[in-house]
Design a protein around this motif. Structure first.
Motif, PDB file in Angstrom:
ATOM      1  N   PHE A  49       0.994  -0.986  -0.419  1.00 18.51           N
ATOM      2  CA  PHE A  49      -0.194   0.416  -0.365  1.00 18.51           C
ATOM      3  C   PHE A  49       0.698   1.360   0.007  1.00 18.51           C
ATOM      4  O   PHE A  49       1.964   0.842   0.602  1.00 18.51           O
ATOM      5  CB  PHE A  49      -0.741  -0.006   1.395  1.00 18.51           C
ATOM      6  N   SER A  50       0.700   2.330  -0.422  1.00 24.11           N
ATOM      7  CA  SER A  50       1.081   3.544  -0.632  1.00 24.11           C
ATOM      8  C   SER A  50       0.032   4.417  -0.132  1.00 24.11           C
ATOM      9  O   SER A  50      -0.463   4.415  -0.018  1.00 24.11           O
ATOM     10  CB  SER A  50       0.835   4.064  -2.159  1.00 24.11           C
ATOM     11  N   MET A  51       0.790   5.783   0.463  1.00 18.74           N
ATOM     12  CA  MET A  51      -0.271   6.975   0.712  1.00 18.74           C
ATOM     13  C   MET A  51       1.042   8.069   0.566  1.00 18.74           C
ATOM     14  O   MET A  51       1.431   8.108  -0.023  1.00 18.74           O
ATOM     15  CB  MET A  51       0.403   6.891   2.409  1.00 18.74           C
ATOM     16  N   GLY A  52      -0.214   9.287   0.144  1.00 18.62           N
ATOM     17  CA  GLY A  52       0.121  10.121  -0.365  1.00 18.62           C
ATOM     18  C   GLY A  52      -0.290  11.296   0.358  1.00 18.62           C
ATOM     19  O   GLY A  52      -1.534  11.374   0.502  1.00 18.62           O
ATOM     20  N   TYR A  53       0.312  12.725   0.327  1.00 25.11           N
ATOM     21  CA  TYR A  53      -0.486  13.598   1.280  1.00 25.11           C
ATOM     22  C   TYR A  53      -0.012  14.657   0.429  1.00 25.11           C
ATOM     23  O   TYR A  53       1.094  14.761   0.327  1.00 25.11           O
ATOM     24  CB  TYR A  53       0.682  13.779   2.410  1.00 25.11           C
ATOM     25  N   LYS A  54      -0.918  15.649   0.794  1.00 23.69           N
ATOM     26  CA  LYS A  54      -1.126  16.758  -0.299  1.00 23.69           C
ATOM     27  C   LYS A  54      -1.083  18.431   0.137  1.00 23.69           C
ATOM     28  O   LYS A  54      -1.710  18.355   1.667  1.00 23.69           O
ATOM     29  CB  LYS A  54      -2.258  17.364  -1.059  1.00 23.69           C
ATOM     30  N   PHE A  55       0.152  18.595   0.652  1.00 26.23           N
ATOM     31  CA  PHE A  55       0.801  19.962   1.674  1.00 26.23           C
ATOM     32  C   PHE A  55      -0.010  21.518   0.891  1.00 26.23           C
ATOM     33  O   PHE A  55      -0.248  20.993  -0.105  1.00 26.23           O
ATOM     34  CB  PHE A  55       2.167  20.343   1.202  1.00 26.23           C
TER      35      PHE A  55
END
Length: 118
Positions: free
Chosen positions: A112-118
């Protein structure tokens, strides 16, 4: 495992190119629906056909790749909605995304991968 149609390698199942393009097509369909989704699925089907036409994959390889892609997009969309429902703040939108990853080439990488937009 079955060999690829024109190659000696045994890494034809499922088709990674087909899975990737069907992830995109399903996400377009979920987000925009209608004609955009139909256009995206037409392109994805063309890619799957060309993988078979060029001798890179068998029919069952691209069908499995399409299934993996569509399922991955739906799991990713579902997990994003679940995450937003659990952790969403009323005044600010949550920009965190969590999605499955499958890269069966060279021994395989799944997770699984996780991304976060700043």
């Amino acid at each position: 495992m079955k060999k690829r149609p024109q190659f000696a390698g045994h890494n034809s199942f499922p088709s990674g190119h087909t899975a990737t393009v069907f992830i995109g097509a399903e996400l377009v369909r979920i987000e925009y629906g209608g004609w955009y989704g139909a256009g995206a699925y037409t392109i994805a089907t063309g890619v799957a056909f060309m993988r078979m036409y060029n001798g890179r994959h068998w029919l069952h390889d691209v069908v499995a790749g399409a299934g993996v892609g569509i399922l991955s997009a739906r799991v990713g969309e579902w997990s994003c909605r679940l995450w937003q429902k659990i952790f969403r703040k009323k005044e600010k939108e949550n920009d965190l995304v969590f999605f499955p990853v499958a890269a069966p080439m060279n021994g395989g990488c799944y997770g699984f991968s996780m991304g976060y937009k700043f």
